[in-house]
Write a protein that holds these residues in place. Structure first.
Motif, PDB file in Angstrom:
ATOM      1  N   LEU A  72       0.833  -1.199   0.000  1.00 17.85           N
ATOM      2  CA  LEU A  72       0.000   0.000   0.000  1.00 17.85           C
ATOM      3  C   LEU A  72       0.871   1.252   0.000  1.00 17.85           C
ATOM      4  CD1 LEU A  72      -2.782   1.316   0.161  1.00 17.85           C
ATOM      5  CD2 LEU A  72      -2.725   0.983   2.643  1.00 17.85           C
ATOM      6  N   ALA A  73       1.919   1.238   0.822  1.00 17.89           N
ATOM      7  CA  ALA A  73       2.820   2.392   0.880  1.00 17.89           C
ATOM      8  C   ALA A  73       3.520   2.625  -0.454  1.00 17.89           C
ATOM      9  CB  ALA A  73       3.839   2.189   2.001  1.00 17.89           C
ATOM     10  N   TYR A  74       4.057   1.566  -1.036  1.00 15.38           N
ATOM     11  CA  TYR A  74       4.754   1.712  -2.318  1.00 15.38           C
ATOM     12  C   TYR A  74       3.791   2.086  -3.440  1.00 15.38           C
ATOM     13  CZ  TYR A  74       9.430   0.133  -1.010  1.00 15.38           C
ATOM     14  OH  TYR A  74      10.694   0.059  -0.483  1.00 15.38           O
ATOM     15  N   GLY A  75       2.594   1.519  -3.429  1.00 16.97           N
ATOM     16  CA  GLY A  75       1.629   1.825  -4.477  1.00 16.97           C
ATOM     17  C   GLY A  75       1.214   3.287  -4.460  1.00 16.97           C
ATOM     18  N   LEU A  76       0.958   3.824  -3.283  1.00 16.31           N
ATOM     19  CA  LEU A  76       0.604   5.235  -3.175  1.00 16.31           C
ATOM     20  C   LEU A  76       1.785   6.116  -3.555  1.00 16.31           C
ATOM     21  CD1 LEU A  76      -1.461   5.116   0.136  1.00 16.31           C
ATOM     22  CD2 LEU A  76      -2.351   5.499  -2.169  1.00 16.31           C
ATOM     23  N   LEU A  77       2.991   5.669  -3.196  1.00 17.95           N
ATOM     24  CA  LEU A  77       4.199   6.403  -3.581  1.00 17.95           C
ATOM     25  C   LEU A  77       4.348   6.436  -5.100  1.00 17.95           C
ATOM     26  CD1 LEU A  77       6.848   7.721  -2.307  1.00 17.95           C
ATOM     27  CD2 LEU A  77       7.921   5.513  -2.782  1.00 17.95           C
ATOM     28  N   LYS A  78       4.135   5.289  -5.743  1.00 17.29           N
ATOM     29  CA  LYS A  78       4.263   5.211  -7.197  1.00 17.29           C
ATOM     30  C   LYS A  78       3.227   6.078  -7.904  1.00 17.29           C
ATOM     31  CE  LYS A  78       7.505   1.926  -7.435  1.00 17.29           C
ATOM     32  NZ  LYS A  78       8.817   2.098  -8.099  1.00 17.29           N
ATOM     33  N   SER A  79       2.092   6.319  -7.242  1.00 20.76           N
ATOM     34  CA  SER A  79       1.058   7.158  -7.854  1.00 20.76           C
ATOM     35  C   SER A  79       1.454   8.629  -7.854  1.00 20.76           C
ATOM     36  CB  SER A  79      -0.276   6.982  -7.113  1.00 20.76           C
ATOM     37  OG  SER A  79      -0.270   7.695  -5.873  1.00 20.76           O
TER      38      SER A  79
END
Length: 357
Positions: A119-126
């Motif tokens: 979740l943290a990486y996905g939001l970061l990638k967004s």
């Protein structure tokens, strides 16, 4: 395009359009930040409430369709930017975080930490600014999943009023800021703490870590029901909690207890995520339970050997590479969590206004 058409007319035509994800009009959401119209065409800028908004081109298509009769063949350009909508509820302890999101489960072994890191990486990638706090004191696994080691430094900062304060500098992994008990004690050492010590430690990490300005701070909770949720509810106003569960009934029984815990301490439950979905544990149990409890279902993450492989290698960020088979499912969960945070804020009762007599 009619020569009489101007920016105000364009705005009045697109303001009533309904956002396909949030089910509110663009005008009500306040996302129309620029409208220009002349004989060369129409330029519209929308500021979305999260960079993790899925498929914004659908809004662009709605706008072009609404304007088609008036503009004819004249081009309509729709561009998007984002500004994260949040509670900004950590100011009283020095946090500059728009949204604090807890990730919990009713039991261990359901992949809660893996989902937290994803979740943290996905939001970061967004495109969001993201931090990850590993609050699982008794079994901190986030440092291993992120491939981070070494003790954080203590640095001095000067406040606007001239005071000198000490702050813990979080470690980074692929742009993600992270703190964990696993960085402070040897991997083989057990942490044996009672509730008051746990409360003090968690409050200190929230208050004295130099998180900087963040759009999202993801908090990986300990499994089960315990003191950390109570401490969080007393320290910051959380945007909400995500409950992770596997599909089988024995795990769902404990997930129900996690939902009850968050509700007891007045933390909004954003919804449930089904992890390890597939032939081994079955599929669909979490969706059904979420529907029974009146909670949003935030998506399913399939059993994929690459999730385990990249986690063991400390390379969780690679799960969002273009060739990753889990990328679509993980991205969907991240988008649904971000959207549910916005929905919670939109549905929150307005604060009463005071009339000065």
């Amino acid at each position: 395009m009619s020569s009489s058409l101007d920016a105000n007319q364009v705005r009045s035509l697109i303001a009533p359009l309904i956002d396909p994800e949030l089910n509110r009009s663009l005008g009500e959401l306040g996302v129309i930040t620029k409208v220009e119209a002349d004989h060369n065409g129409v330029q519209i800028e929308l500021t979305l409430p999260t960079p993790a908004y899925p498929h914004p081109t659908r809004i662009a298509n709605l706008i072009r369709e609404a304007l088609s009769t008036l503009v004819g063949e004249t081009p309509v350009e729709v561009t998007f930017t984002s500004k994260v909508k949040g509670k900004h509820a950590g100011g009283n302890i020095g946090l500059r975080v728009a949204n604090v999101i807890a990730v919990g489960s009713g039991k261990g072994g359901v992949g809660k930490s893996t989902v937290s890191a994803s979740l943290a990486y996905g939001l970061l990638k967004s495109g969001a600014r993201v931090g990850l706090l590993d609050a699982d004191v008794y079994g901190p696994s986030i440092p291993h999943l992120l491939g981070v080691s070494g003790q954080p430094e203590i640095k001095q900062f000067t406040t606007p009023d001239g005071r000198t304060i000490d702050r813990i500098e979080p470690l980074e992994s692929d742009g993600l800021r992270m703190m964990s008990m696993g960085l402070m004690v040897p991997a083989e050492q057990a942490v044996v703490w009672r509730g008051p010590m746990l409360h003090k430690w968690l409050t200190q990490l929230l208050h004295q870590t130099n998180w900087g300005e963040l759009d999202y701070l993801i908090v990986d909770m300990p499994p089960g029901t315990g003191d950390v949720a109570l401490t969080l509810s007393q320290t910051v106003q959380l945007a909400g909690a995500v409950v992770v569960c596997t599909p089988q009934q024995v795990a769902l029984l404990d997930a129900v207890k996690a939902v009850s815990m968050f509700r007891q301490v007045k933390i909004p439950v954003l919804g449930m995520v089904e992890n390890m979905s597939g032939d081994i544990f079955g599929r669909g149990g979490t969706r059904k339970k979420a529907e029974e409890m009146g909670l949003p279902f935030l998506g399913e993450i399939p059993i994929d050997p690459q999730i385990r492989i990249q986690g063991d290698a400390g390379k969780m960020s690679r799960l969002f590479d273009a060739e990753s088979p889990s990328r679509e499912a993980l991205t969907n969960v991240c988008q649904q969590v971000a959207l549910q945070v916005v929905r919670e804020l939109l549905n929150a009762p307005a604060m009463p206004t005071l009339e000065i007599l």
